[in-house]
Motif scaffolding. Structure first.
Motif, PDB file in Angstrom:
ATOM      1  N   GLN A  33     -31.691 -90.693 -61.448  1.00 31.02           N
ATOM      2  CA  GLN A  33     -31.555 -89.870 -60.255  1.00 31.02           C
ATOM      3  C   GLN A  33     -30.077 -89.584 -60.027  1.00 31.02           C
ATOM      4  N   THR A  34     -29.687 -88.318 -60.111  1.00 28.78           N
ATOM      5  CA  THR A  34     -28.311 -87.930 -59.880  1.00 28.78           C
ATOM      6  C   THR A  34     -28.184 -87.493 -58.436  1.00 28.78           C
ATOM      7  N   GLU A  35     -27.339 -88.178 -57.731  1.00 28.34           N
ATOM      8  CA  GLU A  35     -27.134 -87.850 -56.329  1.00 28.34           C
ATOM      9  C   GLU A  35     -26.166 -86.683 -56.228  1.00 28.34           C
ATOM     10  N   ILE A  36     -26.557 -85.675 -55.483  1.00 24.37           N
ATOM     11  CA  ILE A  36     -25.686 -84.537 -55.264  1.00 24.37           C
ATOM     12  C   ILE A  36     -24.707 -84.907 -54.164  1.00 24.37           C
ATOM     13  N   GLU A  37     -23.430 -84.816 -54.509  1.00 24.87           N
ATOM     14  CA  GLU A  37     -22.402 -85.224 -53.554  1.00 24.87           C
ATOM     15  C   GLU A  37     -22.274 -84.185 -52.448  1.00 24.87           C
ATOM     16  N   SER A  38     -22.120 -84.666 -51.235  1.00 24.16           N
ATOM     17  CA  SER A  38     -21.945 -83.750 -50.117  1.00 24.16           C
ATOM     18  C   SER A  38     -20.492 -83.290 -50.053  1.00 24.16           C
ATOM     19  N   TRP A  39     -20.305 -82.122 -49.473  1.00 20.60           N
ATOM     20  CA  TRP A  39     -18.978 -81.546 -49.304  1.00 20.60           C
ATOM     21  C   TRP A  39     -18.690 -81.422 -47.822  1.00 20.60           C
ATOM     22  N   ILE A  40     -17.404 -81.504 -47.486  1.00 20.73           N
ATOM     23  CA  ILE A  40     -16.999 -81.363 -46.086  1.00 20.73           C
ATOM     24  C   ILE A  40     -15.814 -80.401 -46.002  1.00 20.73           C
ATOM     25  N   GLU A  41     -15.639 -79.836 -44.813  1.00 25.82           N
ATOM     26  CA  GLU A  41     -14.476 -78.989 -44.581  1.00 25.82           C
ATOM     27  C   GLU A  41     -13.358 -79.862 -44.029  1.00 25.82           C
ATOM     28  N   TYR A  42     -12.161 -79.643 -44.535  1.00 23.41           N
ATOM     29  CA  TYR A  42     -10.991 -80.405 -44.129  1.00 23.41           C
ATOM     30  C   TYR A  42      -9.938 -79.418 -43.634  1.00 23.41           C
ATOM     31  N   CYS A  43      -9.459 -79.620 -42.423  1.00 22.56           N
ATOM     32  CA  CYS A  43      -8.436 -78.757 -41.822  1.00 22.56           C
ATOM     33  C   CYS A  43      -7.262 -79.633 -41.389  1.00 22.56           C
ATOM     34  N   PRO A  44      -6.269 -79.813 -42.255  1.00 23.74           N
ATOM     35  CA  PRO A  44      -5.127 -80.645 -41.875  1.00 23.74           C
ATOM     36  C   PRO A  44      -4.282 -80.027 -40.756  1.00 23.74           C
ATOM     37  N   SER A  45      -4.460 -78.725 -40.517  1.00 18.59           N
ATOM     38  CA  SER A  45      -3.804 -78.050 -39.396  1.00 18.59           C
ATOM     39  C   SER A  45      -4.576 -76.769 -39.089  1.00 18.59           C
ATOM     40  N   LYS A  46      -4.140 -76.069 -38.031  1.00 21.93           N
ATOM     41  CA  LYS A  46      -4.777 -74.791 -37.696  1.00 21.93           C
ATOM     42  C   LYS A  46      -4.494 -73.737 -38.763  1.00 21.93           C
ATOM     43  N   ARG A  47      -3.460 -73.940 -39.552  1.00 24.58           N
ATOM     44  CA  ARG A  47      -3.057 -72.947 -40.560  1.00 24.58           C
ATOM     45  C   ARG A  47      -3.798 -73.056 -41.880  1.00 24.58           C
ATOM     46  N   LEU A  48      -4.490 -74.160 -42.117  1.00 26.06           N
ATOM     47  CA  LEU A  48      -5.092 -74.389 -43.431  1.00 26.06           C
ATOM     48  C   LEU A  48      -6.397 -75.167 -43.319  1.00 26.06           C
ATOM     49  N   CYS A  49      -7.428 -74.684 -44.019  1.00 24.83           N
ATOM     50  CA  CYS A  49      -8.702 -75.414 -44.157  1.00 24.83           C
ATOM     51  C   CYS A  49      -9.205 -75.224 -45.583  1.00 24.83           C
ATOM     52  N   PHE A  50      -9.926 -76.223 -46.088  1.00 24.78           N
ATOM     53  CA  PHE A  50     -10.601 -76.099 -47.375  1.00 24.78           C
ATOM     54  C   PHE A  50     -11.725 -77.119 -47.444  1.00 24.78           C
ATOM     55  N   GLU A  51     -12.662 -76.862 -48.353  1.00 25.25           N
ATOM     56  CA  GLU A  51     -13.788 -77.780 -48.567  1.00 25.25           C
ATOM     57  C   GLU A  51     -13.491 -78.667 -49.774  1.00 25.25           C
ATOM     58  N   HIS A  52     -14.068 -79.864 -49.721  1.00 24.21           N
ATOM     59  CA  HIS A  52     -13.897 -80.793 -50.841  1.00 24.21           C
ATOM     60  C   HIS A  52     -15.041 -81.795 -50.832  1.00 24.21           C
ATOM     61  N   PRO A  53     -15.265 -82.480 -51.967  1.00 20.10           N
ATOM     62  CA  PRO A  53     -16.286 -83.530 -51.988  1.00 20.10           C
ATOM     63  C   PRO A  53     -15.964 -84.605 -50.950  1.00 20.10           C
ATOM     64  N   ALA A  54     -16.985 -85.075 -50.259  1.00 23.14           N
ATOM     65  CA  ALA A  54     -16.798 -86.048 -49.182  1.00 23.14           C
ATOM     66  C   ALA A  54     -16.174 -87.353 -49.670  1.00 23.14           C
ATOM     67  N   SER A  55     -16.274 -87.642 -50.962  1.00 20.90           N
ATOM     68  CA  SER A  55     -15.698 -88.893 -51.481  1.00 20.90           C
ATOM     69  C   SER A  55     -14.172 -88.864 -51.517  1.00 20.90           C
ATOM     70  N   LEU A  56     -13.569 -87.689 -51.457  1.00 17.87           N
ATOM     71  CA  LEU A  56     -12.102 -87.604 -51.410  1.00 17.87           C
ATOM     72  C   LEU A  56     -11.630 -87.929 -50.004  1.00 17.87           C
ATOM     73  N   LYS A  57     -10.789 -88.932 -49.883  1.00 14.86           N
ATOM     74  CA  LYS A  57     -10.303 -89.409 -48.587  1.00 14.86           C
ATOM     75  C   LYS A  57      -8.801 -89.184 -48.463  1.00 14.86           C
ATOM     76  N   PRO A  58      -8.317 -88.847 -47.264  1.00 12.10           N
ATOM     77  CA  PRO A  58      -6.875 -88.641 -47.072  1.00 12.10           C
ATOM     78  C   PRO A  58      -6.077 -89.900 -47.396  1.00 12.10           C
ATOM     79  N   ALA A  59      -4.956 -89.695 -48.056  1.00 14.35           N
ATOM     80  CA  ALA A  59      -4.018 -90.773 -48.369  1.00 14.35           C
ATOM     81  C   ALA A  59      -2.744 -90.517 -47.575  1.00 14.35           C
ATOM     82  N   SER A  60      -2.013 -91.553 -47.348  1.00 13.71           N
ATOM     83  CA  SER A  60      -0.783 -91.437 -46.568  1.00 13.71           C
ATOM     84  C   SER A  60       0.338 -90.877 -47.443  1.00 13.71           C
TER      85      SER A  60
END
Length: 155
Positions: A33-60
């Motif tokens: 069973q291959t789990e389809i990874e969910s995607w989320i929208e990420y907006c680090p500011s009002k000037r920029l947004c993009f989608e990415h796999p939910a497993s990618l987490k912000p790093a400092s």
């Protein structure tokens, strides 16, 4: 009464049916069973947004004079930079290059080994945009293209 030949034929049919059913159920359950990874929208500011796999987490990361950041998981690192000093990846001299349109802006996709990058040299004023995906295993070009094409700017 049934003769022995008829009984044997009936038993063969029953045995064939049972074996077929067992074979069907075992092969249906053998696929992983291959789990389809969910995607989320990420907006680090009002000037920029993009989608990415939910497993990618912000790093400092520390950014100066630009909107820059990093997302990562155990197989991928994604870097992005929106500002005057965003990379144009001139160091990727051996990379394959292809044009791309992102939110109405002309850019380039550069591919080299397990790395794929997006650069847009002019967004607004002197700002430019770069995004780099480094894959620790195999390059996932379709995933990278989906991320790139999801980028939205708001100026």
């Amino acid at each position: 009464m049934l003769n022995s030949r008829t009984v044997m034929q009936i038993l063969k049919c029953v045995l064939f049916t049972v074996l077929s059913a067992l074979l069907y159920t075992s092969s249906a359950n053998s696929y992983e069973q291959t789990e389809i990874e969910s995607w989320i929208e990420y907006c680090p500011s009002k000037r920029l947004c993009f989608e990415h796999p939910a497993s990618l987490k912000p790093a400092s990361v520390q950014a100066i004079d630009s909107l820059a950041g990093q997302l990562e998981n155990n197989k991928t690192v994604l870097h992005y930079d929106l500002g005057l000093y965003a990379s144009t990846f001139r160091e990727l001299t051996s990379a394959n290059s292809a044009p791309i349109m992102v939110d109405g802006y002309k850019g380039k996709v550069l591919t080299f080994k397990n790395t794929i990058a997006l650069t847009i040299e002019k967004i607004a004023g002197n700002d430019r945009f770069s995004m780099l995906l480094e894959y620790k295993d195999t390059l996932k070009a379709e995933e990278a293209e989906r991320i790139f094409k999801s980028v939205k700017f708001n100026f």
